[in-house]
Motif scaffolding. Sequence first.
Motif, short mmCIF file in Angstrom:
data_model
loop_
_atom_site.label_atom_id
_atom_site.label_comp_id
_atom_site.label_asym_id
_atom_site.label_seq_id
_atom_site.Cartn_x
_atom_site.Cartn_y
_atom_site.Cartn_z
N LYS A 1 6.29 9.35 22.08
CA LYS A 1 5.86 8.16 22.82
C LYS A 1 6.77 6.97 22.54
O LYS A 1 6.62 5.93 23.13
CB LYS A 1 4.43 7.80 22.45
N GLN A 2 7.67 7.13 21.60
CA GLN A 2 8.62 6.09 21.18
C GLN A 2 7.91 4.84 20.70
O GLN A 2 8.37 3.72 20.91
CB GLN A 2 9.62 5.79 22.29
N ASP A 3 6.77 5.03 20.04
CA ASP A 3 6.04 3.90 19.49
C ASP A 3 6.15 3.84 17.96
O ASP A 3 5.60 2.95 17.34
CB ASP A 3 4.58 3.93 19.91
N ARG A 4 6.88 4.79 17.37
CA ARG A 4 7.09 4.81 15.92
C ARG A 4 8.53 5.19 15.62
O ARG A 4 9.13 5.98 16.33
CB ARG A 4 6.19 5.86 15.26
N VAL A 5 9.04 4.66 14.53
CA VAL A 5 10.36 5.04 14.03
C VAL A 5 10.17 5.57 12.62
O VAL A 5 9.47 4.95 11.81
CB VAL A 5 11.33 3.83 14.02
N LYS A 6 10.77 6.72 12.35
CA LYS A 6 10.71 7.31 11.01
C LYS A 6 12.11 7.32 10.43
O LYS A 6 13.08 7.63 11.13
CB LYS A 6 10.17 8.74 11.08
N ALA A 7 12.22 6.99 9.16
CA ALA A 7 13.51 7.00 8.46
C ALA A 7 13.44 8.00 7.32
O ALA A 7 12.41 8.13 6.63
CB ALA A 7 13.84 5.62 7.93
N LEU A 8 14.53 8.72 7.11
CA LEU A 8 14.63 9.69 6.02
C LEU A 8 15.90 9.38 5.23
O LEU A 8 16.96 9.16 5.82
CB LEU A 8 14.72 11.11 6.59
N TYR A 9 15.77 9.33 3.90
CA TYR A 9 16.92 8.99 3.05
C TYR A 9 16.81 9.75 1.73
O TYR A 9 15.73 9.82 1.13
CB TYR A 9 16.92 7.48 2.78
N TRP A 10 17.92 10.32 1.27
CA TRP A 10 18.00 11.00 -0.02
C TRP A 10 18.63 10.05 -1.02
O TRP A 10 19.75 9.58 -0.82
CB TRP A 10 18.83 12.27 0.11
N ASP A 11 17.95 9.73 -2.12
CA ASP A 11 18.48 8.78 -3.10
C ASP A 11 19.09 9.45 -4.33
O ASP A 11 19.45 8.79 -5.29
CB ASP A 11 17.41 7.78 -3.52
N GLY A 12 19.22 10.76 -4.30
CA GLY A 12 19.80 11.49 -5.42
C GLY A 12 18.74 12.17 -6.27
O GLY A 12 19.05 13.09 -7.01
N GLN A 13 17.50 11.69 -6.20
CA GLN A 13 16.41 12.30 -6.96
C GLN A 13 15.31 12.85 -6.06
O GLN A 13 14.54 13.70 -6.48
CB GLN A 13 15.79 11.26 -7.89
N GLY A 14 15.25 12.36 -4.85
CA GLY A 14 14.23 12.82 -3.91
C GLY A 14 14.39 12.09 -2.59
O GLY A 14 15.21 11.20 -2.45
N PHE A 15 13.59 12.51 -1.62
CA PHE A 15 13.64 11.90 -0.29
C PHE A 15 12.70 10.71 -0.21
O PHE A 15 11.61 10.72 -0.76
CB PHE A 15 13.24 12.91 0.79
N TRP A 16 13.17 9.68 0.48
CA TRP A 16 12.34 8.54 0.86
C TRP A 16 12.07 8.68 2.34
O TRP A 16 12.98 8.92 3.12
CB TRP A 16 13.08 7.22 0.63
N ARG A 17 10.82 8.53 2.71
CA ARG A 17 10.45 8.57 4.12
C ARG A 17 9.65 7.32 4.44
O ARG A 17 8.71 6.97 3.72
CB ARG A 17 9.63 9.81 4.44
N SER A 18 10.02 6.67 5.50
CA SER A 18 9.35 5.44 5.90
C SER A 18 9.00 5.54 7.38
O SER A 18 9.76 6.09 8.17
CB SER A 18 10.27 4.25 5.66
N ILE A 19 7.84 4.99 7.73
CA ILE A 19 7.39 5.00 9.12
C ILE A 19 7.07 3.57 9.53
O ILE A 19 6.36 2.86 8.81
CB ILE A 19 6.14 5.89 9.29
N LYS A 20 7.58 3.16 10.66
CA LYS A 20 7.31 1.83 11.20
C LYS A 20 6.63 1.98 12.54
O LYS A 20 7.15 2.64 13.45
CB LYS A 20 8.62 1.05 11.36
#
Length: 50
Positions: free
Chosen positions: A25-44
């Motif tokens: 629906k293009q009403d959310r953006v999800k970000a995925l990032y690896w910081d060297g120890q684990g994944f960060w996931r953020s939802i806006k």
Amino acid sequence: MAALVQEQFDLDPFSGKFFLFCGGKQDRVKALYWDGQGFWRSIKDLKTAR
């Protein structure tokens, strides 16, 4: 999401780059990032963000 980056886009999810996804629906953006120890996931939620 990491598997999607690797299999569908043939990219390395452990590269330290940000990967952005939007929903159907293009009403959310999800970000995925690896910081060297684990994944960060953020939802806006874009419905409430201005």
